[in-house]
Structure formats: C-alpha cells, structure tokens
Design a protein around this motif. Structure first.
Motif, PDB file in Angstrom:
ATOM      1  N   SER A 179     -34.142  32.283 162.157  1.00  0.00           N
ATOM      2  CA  SER A 179     -35.355  31.490 161.931  1.00  0.00           C
ATOM      3  C   SER A 179     -35.071  29.998 161.943  1.00  0.00           C
ATOM      4  CB  SER A 179     -35.975  31.866 160.581  1.00  0.00           C
ATOM      5  OG  SER A 179     -35.079  31.536 159.518  1.00  0.00           O
ATOM      6  N   ASN A 190     -27.934  34.302 146.436  1.00  0.00           N
ATOM      7  CA  ASN A 190     -28.069  35.148 147.631  1.00  0.00           C
ATOM      8  C   ASN A 190     -26.871  36.093 147.753  1.00  0.00           C
ATOM      9  OD1 ASN A 190     -30.554  33.957 148.658  1.00  0.00           O
ATOM     10  ND2 ASN A 190     -29.322  32.152 149.167  1.00  0.00           N
ATOM     11  N   ASP A 469     -26.652  49.474 154.226  1.00  0.00           N
ATOM     12  CA  ASP A 469     -27.141  48.249 153.596  1.00  0.00           C
ATOM     13  C   ASP A 469     -26.904  47.043 154.501  1.00  0.00           C
ATOM     14  OD1 ASP A 469     -27.878  49.693 151.335  1.00  0.00           O
ATOM     15  OD2 ASP A 469     -25.963  49.353 150.333  1.00  0.00           O
ATOM     16  N   GLU A 472     -29.388  47.157 157.484  1.00  0.00           N
ATOM     17  CA  GLU A 472     -30.748  46.837 157.031  1.00  0.00           C
ATOM     18  C   GLU A 472     -30.884  45.358 156.715  1.00  0.00           C
ATOM     19  OE1 GLU A 472     -31.540  49.482 153.799  1.00  0.00           O
ATOM     20  OE2 GLU A 472     -32.039  51.190 155.119  1.00  0.00           O
ATOM     21  N   LEU A 473     -29.876  44.772 156.067  1.00  0.00           N
ATOM     22  CA  LEU A 473     -29.935  43.337 155.777  1.00  0.00           C
ATOM     23  C   LEU A 473     -29.858  42.542 157.079  1.00  0.00           C
ATOM     24  CD1 LEU A 473     -28.331  41.456 152.876  1.00  0.00           C
ATOM     25  CD2 LEU A 473     -28.015  40.568 155.183  1.00  0.00           C
ATOM     26  N   ARG A 474     -29.015  42.991 158.015  1.00  0.00           N
ATOM     27  CA  ARG A 474     -28.923  42.319 159.307  1.00  0.00           C
ATOM     28  C   ARG A 474     -30.275  42.290 160.002  1.00  0.00           C
ATOM     29  NH1 ARG A 474     -28.751  41.142 164.042  1.00  0.00           N
ATOM     30  NH2 ARG A 474     -30.379  42.674 164.384  1.00  0.00           N
ATOM     31  N   ASP A 475     -30.971  43.420 160.002  1.00  0.00           N
ATOM     32  CA  ASP A 475     -32.282  43.477 160.647  1.00  0.00           C
ATOM     33  C   ASP A 475     -33.292  42.582 159.938  1.00  0.00           C
ATOM     34  OD1 ASP A 475     -31.250  45.264 162.451  1.00  0.00           O
ATOM     35  OD2 ASP A 475     -32.055  47.044 161.466  1.00  0.00           O
ATOM     36  N   ALA A 476     -33.155  42.462 158.613  1.00  0.00           N
ATOM     37  CA  ALA A 476     -34.096  41.645 157.845  1.00  0.00           C
ATOM     38  C   ALA A 476     -33.916  40.159 158.111  1.00  0.00           C
ATOM     39  CB  ALA A 476     -33.939  41.945 156.353  1.00  0.00           C
ATOM     40  N   VAL A 477     -32.667  39.701 158.210  1.00  0.00           N
ATOM     41  CA  VAL A 477     -32.436  38.267 158.401  1.00  0.00           C
ATOM     42  C   VAL A 477     -32.461  37.871 159.873  1.00  0.00           C
ATOM     43  CG1 VAL A 477     -31.107  38.082 156.265  1.00  0.00           C
ATOM     44  CG2 VAL A 477     -29.907  38.522 158.422  1.00  0.00           C
ATOM     45  N   ASP A 478     -32.416  38.860 160.765  1.00  0.00           N
ATOM     46  CA  ASP A 478     -32.457  38.594 162.209  1.00  0.00           C
ATOM     47  C   ASP A 478     -33.445  39.554 162.873  1.00  0.00           C
ATOM     48  OD1 ASP A 478     -31.901  37.719 164.786  1.00  0.00           O
ATOM     49  OD2 ASP A 478     -30.081  38.950 164.975  1.00  0.00           O
ATOM     50  N   PRO A 479     -34.737  39.443 162.534  1.00  0.00           N
ATOM     51  CA  PRO A 479     -35.715  40.417 163.028  1.00  0.00           C
ATOM     52  C   PRO A 479     -35.892  40.392 164.547  1.00  0.00           C
ATOM     53  CG  PRO A 479     -36.831  38.562 161.977  1.00  0.00           C
ATOM     54  CD  PRO A 479     -35.374  38.416 161.672  1.00  0.00           C
ATOM     55  N   ASP A 497     -32.092  50.383 165.973  1.00  0.00           N
ATOM     56  CA  ASP A 497     -31.784  48.969 165.763  1.00  0.00           C
ATOM     57  C   ASP A 497     -31.451  48.273 167.071  1.00  0.00           C
ATOM     58  OD1 ASP A 497     -31.768  49.376 162.879  1.00  0.00           O
ATOM     59  OD2 ASP A 497     -29.908  50.460 163.211  1.00  0.00           O
TER      60      ASP A 497
END
Length: 511
Positions: A179, A190, A469, A472-479, A497
């Motif tokens: 982002s 964090n 985990d 899932e975090l990777r996908d969240a911070v790099d959608p 993914d």
C-alpha cells in the motif's frame, strides 16, 4: 515500461540508467532510478533472470514511489542484494529492486549499543560502522557480502550453542507494504508482523530499516585441529559443542578426518591466520582444475579430495593452525569458487546418525545399511561437508519461518558441491535427493536460500506450525500479490493464494 508509468515523469539523465522523476508538486521531483536490459544472476551463477526493470532507489521516498507505481501498473517486486542465495529466490521477470544505494546509518543509541541502519547496508559495512563505535556483531555466518535485510530474510546463522540466528540481534525493523505504508515492528509493536518479517523471504514488503543490537567489540583466539571423524562422534555428547563459544566442524568423508575449529574471546594481541594453500592463487587454481577434470572421470574425486586435505591441513591428528583476530574477521571464511549449497537443520542429537548413514552411503552402501533409497553408484561428494550449530531456544519467540529446531539445539549439515569453472558435477541431483531423503528422515528442514531439490509445498506446510499464519498475514498485508514472487508461488503459496496480480486503478499518492 507500462505506458501508465510514464505519466507525470520527466526524463532528465542517463542512457544505461534511465533516471526519471515523479512530479510530486511544488517543484519537487522524486527520482525513479531504473534501467532495462539488466541480466541478473546468483553469485554462483546457478540461476539467471532478466527483470523488466532494475531499480536502485536511494531514499525512502524513492522506494515508496516504486511500490506505488508497481501497484498501479500491476507489477511484482523482488528485492535483491548480493545474490549469494544460490537458489532462484531473487529471480524475476518483473521489477527488481536493489538497495545498495540505501545503506546509511540513521540513528545510534550509545547507551543500548543499538544502531538503526538502512536495509541495503552489507554486513561488512555494518561491521565497519560498529567497529568505529567500539561495537561488534554478536555472531556471524561464513561471509559478510550479504545485505542485512537479505541475511535475516533467509535466516542466516553462525555456529555456536551460545547464540541463535542473526535475527536474534534485530530488535526492530521498518517494512513498507504494498500500500506504500511503512510500519515499525518489534517484539512490542506490530508483533505478528515483526515475527513474520524476521524470516520474510521477500514476501511481505520491502524492509527499509533495521535496528541492530550490537555488543562491545571483541577479539577471538581461534585454533583448528585435525581429528579422525570417529573421535568426533565419540565426543559429540561430551564437550564437542560446548568447549568454546564458537565451534564448527568441516567433515572430509574421503579422508576419514574432520577439522574442528574453535574460538573464544581473548585480550591477547592480534595474530594473523596462517597461510591457506587453496587460499593462494596456485592452490586455488589447482583445486578447481582438479575438480573440473574429475567431472569427466568422477572416480578421481576421492583422490583429489585426499590430496587437497593433505595440502591444506596435515594428515596426522593434531593442531593445524591458530590466530587472534577481530571477531568479524575470525568468524568469516573463503568460500572459494561457485558452488551448489544444500543445507538442512536437524536436531543436534541426530547428528552422529546423520554422519554415519551418509558416510555409509558414500562408501557404496553394501546391503543398504544407510536406509537411503537411492543408488550411490557414480555419486561423489565434495569436501568439506560443513557441520555447524545454533540454539534458537535462547530467543523468547522465534521467527515464524525459522527452520531451526523448536525444542532444542540445532545442527546444520551443509552438503556443498563445487561448480569448477561453472561446470556442474555429475549426478549432483541424485546426491541431493539422497541427502534430502536422509535429512527428512531425521526431522530436518532445508535452509530457505539453498539448493534443495525435493521438498514440496505440502512438506513445507507440514514442517512449519506457523506456515498458515504466515501465509494469511502475507495475504493481508499484500492483498494485490505484489510481493508474491515466483519462488513463493512455486514453493509455499497454495493455489488459492497463487493469483495473478492485477493493475490497480487508483491515483498515485506520495507521502
């Protein structure tokens, strides 16, 4: 370059390097340092790629511009440092970012012996900056050519049961997400992103800053001795790994011997290391040429290795060299010439079994006593096989993708195969398949940056309790999948993914 990326730019310099700038308003321009036609390869020239753009930012604003443009244009980003990882982790056909020009010291905390640096700084540069302040790195791997961000992204380690991995000294970091947002992370801020980013594999964002915990500078008195390998195994559970702060073993399977290198802190005056036979020009060339010749006559390999051992060290048991050096000089070594490297982490107590079974297999394995389901016929190893240790249970919470053992000390077994004059040794893949089968049988996990050949996505997911985990975090911070590089898609990311990145229709915002 995508036509969308040209809007708002003013070309103002360069041919080989096409330097553009983004008009950020009020007469301010942010450089976009890009070149086309770059040919990337790993240090060992094991993998090659041709990125669409090769980008060399020199400020955080330039990095943010790259991220924002990549998001708008639907491009993926791979960050590369020295390229010392011999696998294809750093290869891409999209945008490649190199942070060599982003390598300054940002802040120092003299009271806590902490230094905040830009993430492109190489380890040898960091060591120099620390030395200026009377500080040092608490631990090091075998080389210092890597960038600090690259070293922690792949979980670099040294060899000591009094230390964990290099990440243990990273008390904070800043990561720029897809982002364009920058987040500071630590064990108290964090936290999840911090523990995921300590071994990020380049998949979460661009690490821009690192806060490094130093120690007072120290010198090391080291010595090495020739020891028959059976004696190594006899001493394994006694004091082999605890008699000094730093210990490493080089195992020479065709010589029946090993070199035990040990080092401790000292106040003694500096004393340079002894001459290295294959560290000199003639010895180095002779060794490489002999290995090159043995690619046509592989049965010569054991003879070559025994000869080199006798020239570099000595055949009789006993001391074979010592020195007193600054810590960053004592802990590093000459890697000689290009090579395949296949290193696995197994529980320390499994070490003697691993060495005995691999030795049996290399000796011909009559009656299949090793249990390895691959034929050793025509397979020859290069020496040494490096044996190192670490104890990451000393860390309060490990990085999520730390390959070391979860409940006790770790043994790292490193099967190196040289590529003399860039020629691959025969049957190297069968050797590595056999080696990896044994490592898996002994609860092992491969080093992320090395040349593993047989580990599947399903196996990786079974090896790491925190893999779900992390993904899932990777996908969240790099959608948008900007940092879902080809290596991650091949080795870790599951099909749901593994989606194509799409161009994002949005105005580019500069902060």
């Amino acid at each position: 370059m995508d036509p969308e990326a040209h809007k708002g730019f003013r070309k103002y310099a360069g041919d080989a390097i096409s330097t553009l700038s983004w008009d950020a308003g009020a007469g301010t321009h942010i450089p976009f340092r890009a070149s086309t036609g770059h040919k990337h390869h790993t240090w060992a020239k094991t993998h090659f790629s041709s990125p669409e753009l090769f980008l060399r930012p020199q400020s955080e604003k330039e990095i943010r511009l790259i991220v924002n443009l990549a998001r708008q244009c639907g491009k993926r980003i791979v960050v590369v440092g020295s390229g010392h990882s011999p696998n294809d982790l750093t290869c891409t056909s999209s945008w490649m970012v190199n942070l060599d020009g982003f390598s300054s010291v940002v802040f120092e905390n003299c009271r806590e012996l902490q230094l905040e640096v830009e993430a492109g700084i190489r380890l040898y540069q960091l060591a120099d900056e620390l030395e200026k302040r009377g500080w040092a790195m608490p631990n090091l791997g075998s080389i210092t050519a890597q960038s600090i961000a690259g070293a922690i992204a792949t979980n670099t380690h040294g060899s000591s049961l009094m230390h964990g991995t290099l990440s243990q000294a990273v008390v904070g970091l800043t990561i720029m997400l897809s982002s364009g947002e920058s987040l500071r992370c630590s064990a108290t801020e964090n936290e999840d992103l911090y523990h995921a980013a300590l071994v990020s594999l380049g998949g979460l964002g661009i690490i821009t800053h690192i806060v490094f915990q130093a120690v007072p500078a120290f010198n090391l008195a080291w010595k090495q001795e020739v020891v028959k390998t059976p004696r190594i195994l006899d001493d394994w559970k006694a004091d082999l790994w605890t008699k000094s702060e730093f210990i490493r073993v080089w195992w020479f399977p065709y010589s029946g011997r090993s070199i035990v290198w040990s080092a401790d802190r000292t106040e003694e005056p500096l004393c340079e290391r002894p001459h290295s036979w294959y560290g000199g020009g003639l010895g180095r060339f002779s060794y490489e040429f002999a290995l090159y010749f043995s690619t046509w006559l592989p049965w010569l390999t054991p003879i070559v290795e025994r000869y080199v051992f006798s020239m570099q060290y000595r055949w009789e048991e006993g001391p074979t060299g010592s020195a007193v050096q600054k810590s960053q000089e004592a802990l590093t070594m000459d890697c000689l010439f290009p090579q395949f490297v296949n290193e696995w982490a197994i529980p320390l107590e499994n070490g003697p079994e691993a060495i005995q079974r691999l030795q049996t297999w290399l000796d011909g394995d009559k009656g299949n006593k090793s249990g390895i389901p691959f034929s050793p016929k025509g397979v020859y190893a290069h020496a040494p096989i490096e044996v190192r240790v670490a104890d990451t249970t000393l860390q309060s919470e490990k990085p999520w993708l730390d390959q070391s053992c979860q409940t006790g000390p770790t043994l790292y077994l490193n099967a190196t195969l040289y590529r003399p004059f860039l020629k691959n040794p025969p049957e190297w893949e069968r050797y590595y398949n056999a080696f990896e089968w044994l490592m898996k049988d002994l609860d092992g996990r491969p080093h992320w940056a090395k040349n593993f050949v047989s580990t599947s996505k399903e196996e990786f997911w079974g090896m790491y309790p925190k893999m779900k985990d992390w993904v899932e975090l990777r996908d969240a911070v790099d959608p948008h999948g900007m940092f879902a590089n080809d290596w991650l898609k091949k080795n870790l990311l599951k099909e749901e993914d593994d989606t194509e990145i799409t161009r994002i229709k949005e105005p580019i915002k500069e902060t």
